[in-house]
Design a protein around this motif. Structure first.
Motif, PDB file in Angstrom:
ATOM      1  N   HIS A 317       0.601  -1.278  -0.040  1.00 50.36           N
ATOM      2  CA  HIS A 317       0.838   0.022   0.078  1.00 50.36           C
ATOM      3  C   HIS A 317       1.118   1.280   0.006  1.00 50.36           C
ATOM      4  CE1 HIS A 317      -3.337  -2.891   0.101  1.00 50.36           C
ATOM      5  NE2 HIS A 317      -2.761  -3.429   1.421  1.00 50.36           N
ATOM      6  N   GLN A 318       2.415   1.233   0.908  1.00 45.89           N
ATOM      7  CA  GLN A 318       2.760   2.128   0.537  1.00 45.89           C
ATOM      8  C   GLN A 318       3.888   2.567  -0.896  1.00 45.89           C
ATOM      9  OE1 GLN A 318       5.910   2.021   3.521  1.00 45.89           O
ATOM     10  NE2 GLN A 318       7.136   4.068   3.094  1.00 45.89           N
ATOM     11  N   ALA A 319       4.175   1.416  -1.265  1.00 48.82           N
ATOM     12  CA  ALA A 319       5.231   0.998  -2.214  1.00 48.82           C
ATOM     13  C   ALA A 319       4.316   0.212  -3.306  1.00 48.82           C
ATOM     14  CB  ALA A 319       6.149   0.755  -2.263  1.00 48.82           C
ATOM     15  N   PRO A 320       2.791   0.747  -3.856  1.00 48.52           N
ATOM     16  CA  PRO A 320       2.364  -0.224  -5.218  1.00 48.52           C
ATOM     17  C   PRO A 320       3.621  -0.945  -5.839  1.00 48.52           C
ATOM     18  CG  PRO A 320       1.508   1.645  -5.069  1.00 48.52           C
ATOM     19  CD  PRO A 320       3.060   2.139  -4.938  1.00 48.52           C
ATOM     20  N   ALA A 321       3.869  -2.546  -6.554  1.00 48.57           N
ATOM     21  CA  ALA A 321       4.299  -2.816  -7.797  1.00 48.57           C
ATOM     22  C   ALA A 321       4.696  -2.286  -8.610  1.00 48.57           C
ATOM     23  CB  ALA A 321       4.230  -3.957  -7.995  1.00 48.57           C
ATOM     24  N   ARG A 322       3.589  -1.326  -9.311  1.00 47.59           N
ATOM     25  CA  ARG A 322       4.108  -0.414 -10.514  1.00 47.59           C
ATOM     26  C   ARG A 322       5.120   0.094 -10.276  1.00 47.59           C
ATOM     27  NH1 ARG A 322       2.192  -1.069 -15.105  1.00 47.59           N
ATOM     28  NH2 ARG A 322       0.128  -2.794 -14.612  1.00 47.59           N
ATOM     29  N   ALA A 323       5.067   1.268  -9.079  1.00 52.63           N
ATOM     30  CA  ALA A 323       5.109   2.270  -8.508  1.00 52.63           C
ATOM     31  C   ALA A 323       6.793   2.340  -8.885  1.00 52.63           C
ATOM     32  CB  ALA A 323       4.631   3.385  -7.915  1.00 52.63           C
ATOM     33  N   VAL A 324       6.879   0.938  -8.064  1.00 52.39           N
ATOM     34  CA  VAL A 324       8.564   0.720  -7.613  1.00 52.39           C
ATOM     35  C   VAL A 324       9.235   0.278  -9.017  1.00 52.39           C
ATOM     36  CG1 VAL A 324       9.630  -1.675  -6.555  1.00 52.39           C
ATOM     37  CG2 VAL A 324       7.556  -0.212  -5.530  1.00 52.39           C
ATOM     38  N   ALA A 325       8.779  -0.641  -9.690  1.00 48.07           N
ATOM     39  CA  ALA A 325       8.642  -0.832 -11.470  1.00 48.07           C
ATOM     40  C   ALA A 325       9.621   0.967 -11.529  1.00 48.07           C
ATOM     41  CB  ALA A 325       8.317  -1.591 -11.859  1.00 48.07           C
ATOM     42  N   ALA A 326       8.287   1.684 -11.747  1.00 46.86           N
ATOM     43  CA  ALA A 326       8.948   2.680 -12.435  1.00 46.86           C
ATOM     44  C   ALA A 326       9.413   3.603 -11.452  1.00 46.86           C
ATOM     45  CB  ALA A 326       7.488   3.434 -12.389  1.00 46.86           C
ATOM     46  N   LEU A 327      10.126   3.982 -11.009  1.00 48.52           N
ATOM     47  CA  LEU A 327      10.442   4.658  -9.627  1.00 48.52           C
ATOM     48  C   LEU A 327      11.839   3.632  -9.635  1.00 48.52           C
ATOM     49  CD1 LEU A 327      10.913   6.797  -7.886  1.00 48.52           C
ATOM     50  CD2 LEU A 327      11.332   5.315  -5.909  1.00 48.52           C
ATOM     51  N   TYR A 328      12.525   2.751 -10.167  1.00 51.03           N
ATOM     52  CA  TYR A 328      13.227   2.333 -10.232  1.00 51.03           C
ATOM     53  C   TYR A 328      14.373   2.719 -11.830  1.00 51.03           C
ATOM     54  CZ  TYR A 328      17.071  -1.152 -11.154  1.00 51.03           C
ATOM     55  OH  TYR A 328      18.213  -1.898 -12.045  1.00 51.03           O
ATOM     56  N   HIS A 329      13.355   2.704 -12.841  1.00 52.28           N
ATOM     57  CA  HIS A 329      14.294   3.251 -14.015  1.00 52.28           C
ATOM     58  C   HIS A 329      14.270   4.943 -13.457  1.00 52.28           C
ATOM     59  CE1 HIS A 329      13.744   0.008 -15.976  1.00 52.28           C
ATOM     60  NE2 HIS A 329      12.846  -0.014 -15.432  1.00 52.28           N
ATOM     61  N   THR A 330      14.269   5.214 -12.736  1.00 51.25           N
ATOM     62  CA  THR A 330      14.856   6.622 -12.572  1.00 51.25           C
ATOM     63  C   THR A 330      16.645   6.788 -11.740  1.00 51.25           C
ATOM     64  OG1 THR A 330      14.255   7.075  -9.990  1.00 51.25           O
ATOM     65  CG2 THR A 330      12.603   7.039 -11.961  1.00 51.25           C
ATOM     66  N   ARG A 331      16.674   5.232 -12.707  1.00 49.56           N
ATOM     67  CA  ARG A 331      17.964   5.705 -11.249  1.00 49.56           C
ATOM     68  C   ARG A 331      19.465   6.102 -13.429  1.00 49.56           C
ATOM     69  NH1 ARG A 331      22.388   1.977 -12.309  1.00 49.56           N
ATOM     70  NH2 ARG A 331      21.207   0.540 -13.549  1.00 49.56           N
ATOM     71  N   TRP A 332      17.687   5.972 -14.025  1.00 48.34           N
ATOM     72  CA  TRP A 332      18.935   6.554 -15.661  1.00 48.34           C
ATOM     73  C   TRP A 332      20.000   7.895 -15.272  1.00 48.34           C
ATOM     74  CZ3 TRP A 332      20.810   4.820 -19.811  1.00 48.34           C
ATOM     75  CH2 TRP A 332      19.983   3.851 -20.578  1.00 48.34           C
ATOM     76  N   ALA A 333      18.760   8.120 -13.844  1.00 45.78           N
ATOM     77  CA  ALA A 333      20.077  10.240 -13.810  1.00 45.78           C
ATOM     78  C   ALA A 333      21.128   9.695 -13.196  1.00 45.78           C
ATOM     79  CB  ALA A 333      18.882  11.184 -12.418  1.00 45.78           C
ATOM     80  N   VAL A 334      21.378   8.121 -12.368  1.00 48.78           N
ATOM     81  CA  VAL A 334      22.686   8.157 -12.340  1.00 48.78           C
ATOM     82  C   VAL A 334      23.788   8.263 -13.888  1.00 48.78           C
ATOM     83  CG1 VAL A 334      24.523   6.575 -10.594  1.00 48.78           C
ATOM     84  CG2 VAL A 334      22.264   7.146 -10.268  1.00 48.78           C
ATOM     85  N   GLU A 335      22.989   7.411 -14.575  1.00 54.89           N
ATOM     86  CA  GLU A 335      23.737   7.152 -15.753  1.00 54.89           C
ATOM     87  C   GLU A 335      24.395   8.451 -16.693  1.00 54.89           C
ATOM     88  OE1 GLU A 335      25.431   4.316 -16.067  1.00 54.89           O
ATOM     89  OE2 GLU A 335      23.901   2.675 -15.646  1.00 54.89           O
ATOM     90  N   ASP A 336      23.108   9.341 -16.642  1.00 53.93           N
ATOM     91  CA  ASP A 336      23.432  11.059 -17.229  1.00 53.93           C
ATOM     92  C   ASP A 336      24.316  11.669 -16.837  1.00 53.93           C
ATOM     93  OD1 ASP A 336      21.225   9.885 -18.523  1.00 53.93           O
ATOM     94  OD2 ASP A 336      19.388  11.403 -17.319  1.00 53.93           O
ATOM     95  N   THR A 337      24.384  11.399 -15.125  1.00 53.02           N
ATOM     96  CA  THR A 337      25.390  12.087 -14.166  1.00 53.02           C
ATOM     97  C   THR A 337      26.975  11.393 -14.086  1.00 53.02           C
ATOM     98  OG1 THR A 337      23.794  12.464 -12.277  1.00 53.02           O
ATOM     99  CG2 THR A 337      26.089  12.535 -11.796  1.00 53.02           C
ATOM    100  N   LEU A 338      26.709  10.410 -14.427  1.00 54.25           N
ATOM    101  CA  LEU A 338      28.551  10.167 -14.975  1.00 54.25           C
ATOM    102  C   LEU A 338      28.745  10.176 -16.625  1.00 54.25           C
ATOM    103  CD1 LEU A 338      28.057   6.298 -13.156  1.00 54.25           C
ATOM    104  CD2 LEU A 338      29.214   8.727 -12.457  1.00 54.25           C
ATOM    105  N   ASP A 339      27.513  10.484 -17.187  1.00 53.51           N
ATOM    106  CA  ASP A 339      27.271  11.139 -18.780  1.00 53.51           C
ATOM    107  C   ASP A 339      28.189  12.519 -18.460  1.00 53.51           C
ATOM    108  OD1 ASP A 339      27.136  10.420 -21.721  1.00 53.51           O
ATOM    109  OD2 ASP A 339      26.021  12.105 -21.415  1.00 53.51           O
TER     110      ASP A 339
END
Length: 482
Positions: A317-339
């Motif tokens: 209820h705090q972190a629904p599965a679809r929201a968890v999957a969508a949030l994980y892909h904000t990890r692209w921000a780390v790749e952008d930072t290294l770029d």
């Protein structure tokens, strides 16, 4: 508006007048002065460069990656030299600049990084930086940097090996903690290239706060690391490697499931609850983004393999599965930072500049300070214009900051606020288009070169005669002709 030129008290000390006001909003001059006083040598005269000026040189060096250290120093002080009584007499030689930065060492630059570089986003200004009840979203990742070929660098950092052999340059491993919404690096560590990320990642957890949600990829998966993050009362979303098969506990209403990850405790009793960690697993699939290679021997129409995430957020209820999957892909921000660091700021087609390990580490911390300064100014511009910080152009921001350097040194302090407003306005107008959904298939555009590999230790071609005619060796031509 009438502008007033800055007045310089003569005959003052040149090194005491050198400041970089264009970066002072992100890296306060008081912080630089405090670090300089802490690490100032007990003995020795202040010449054209003191500790404070050398710190500014190390930071500014990474705003101008294409020019020499002497040109960087000349550009950093261009505005001040225009109003100095004897502008040519104050420039230090290239050898003096190199000597001063090596004498400065690593510790002052690292101390300044840890004192200044912190997460920037607030819940009021950037709500997108937080998720699931106010958790600050941060990511961790590592990369390797090529360093110049030298005996000292080879001994200190080593080379990584692969199926194609060892790396042609010595390499240093950098592991970073990044605030995803602002692309700010607020913790980092550097080790020899052959060091495992699993072994060094726990050292970065000293910067993890209880209100943080840490994202990492499958290469960082470790039960011990999960437990270490939990011990700091923070949360994790990470990718679960395919070979990990956790015992299931039960399926939840949103499609995720609770499971146990086994710890590697030796000597414990069978079934010991302390030898396992309760986590939640989310499984999903993304649409295919690239066709399989004709030579791969696989069916191009087959769906891509599923992605499995492991998280310490157990409440669906705090972190629904679809929201968890969508949030994980904000990890692209780390790749952008290294770029941003490698491609646009350091120009990764080149190695770092220093042939000694102390210079390499100093460069890397200076690079992070320069990146933080630019990103902090972009954050101020984004907040002022009420837009997300990651929608502003980093490349344009570096150019605008470099253009503003001499203006602040020339203008009287009474005009600095107007120049700040102009700089922030220009940064806010350098917008990027909306980010598209992205994945990163493991493919390359260019295969390995057909030419033989240059052996390690060979830094240049053999010495040739000075005249081309002296190098020519004539061979018999036309054998059998009369």
């Amino acid at each position: 508006m009438d502008l007033t030129i800055r007045a310089v008290a003569a005959p003052g000390k040149w090194c005491q007048e050198v400041t970089v006001e264009a970066l002072a909003q992100a890296i306060p001059a008081a912080s630089v002065r405090q670090i300089a006083q802490r690490y100032r040598p007990a003995k020795g005269r202040e010449r054209k460069l003191n500790v404070e000026a050398t710190l500014w040189l190390v930071i500014g060096w990474h705003l101008f990656p294409r020019v020499s250290v002497a040109s960087v120093w000349r550009t950093l002080t261009q505005g001040l030299r225009l109003i100095w009584p004897a502008p040519e007499a104050v420039l230090a030689s290239a050898s003096a600049l190199v000597y001063r930065r090596y004498r400065l060492g690593v510790r002052p630059v690292a101390a300044l990084f840890h004192a200044v570089c912190q997460p920037l986003a607030t819940r009021e200004q950037v709500p997108s930086a937080f998720a699931f009840g106010g958790l600050r979203v941060v990511g961790v990742d590592g990369t390797v940097e090529n360093v110049p070929e030298s005996a000292a660098n080879s001994r200190a950092f080593g080379r990584r090996g692969s199926q194609r052999g060892r790396s042609v340059y010595p390499q240093v491993l950098g592991v970073y903690l990044v605030e995803c919404a602002t692309h700010v690096i607020f913790e980092a560590g550097f080790w020899p290239a052959t060091t495992s990320e699993h072994r060094v990642a726990p050292r970065l957890l000293r910067a993890v706060q209880p209100d943080m949600l840490l994202l990492w990829d499958g290469g960082f998966h470790s039960v011990a690391l999960l437990q270490a993050v939990q011990a700091r009362h923070a949360q994790v979303i990470g990718r679960l490697p395919a070979h990990v098969k956790p015992p299931w506990v039960r399926r939840l209403a949103d499609g995720s499931a609770l499971a146990y990850l086994r710890t590697r405790r030796r000597g414990g009793p069978h079934g010991d609850p302390a030898a396992r960690l309760l986590v939640r697993v989310v499984t999903y699939r993304l649409p295919a983004t690239t066709a399989a290679s004709p030579n791969a021997g696989t069916d191009a129409s087959a769906p891509p393999p599923p992605i499995r995430l492991v998280t310490t957020l157990l409440d669906p209820h705090q972190a629904p599965a679809r929201a968890v999957a969508a949030l994980y892909h904000t990890r692209w921000a780390v790749e952008d930072t290294l770029d941003e660091l490698d491609t646009h700021q350091r120009l990764a087609t080149r190695t770092l500049r220093s042939h000694l390990p102390v210079g390499v580490l100093q460069e890397l911390y200076g690079l992070l300070l320069a990146h933080f300064a630019v990103r902090a100014l972009m954050y101020q511009a984004a907040v002022q214009s009420q837009q997300p910080p990651d929608r502003l152009s980093f490349v344009t921001a570096v150019q605008l900051v470099c253009e503003a350097l001499p203006d602040f040194q020339l203008l009287a302090p009474v005009h600095w606020s107007a120049r700040w407003a102009l700089l922030l306005g220009d940064l806010a107008h350098a917008r990027l288009p909306p980010r598209q959904m992205r994945t990163n298939p493991r493919v390359v555009k260019r295969r390995q070169s057909k030419f033989p590999q240059k052996p390690p230790g060979q830094r240049a071609s053999p010495r040739q005669p000075s005249a081309y005619a002296d190098a020519v060796v004539l061979l018999p031509t036309g054998d059998g002709l009369i």
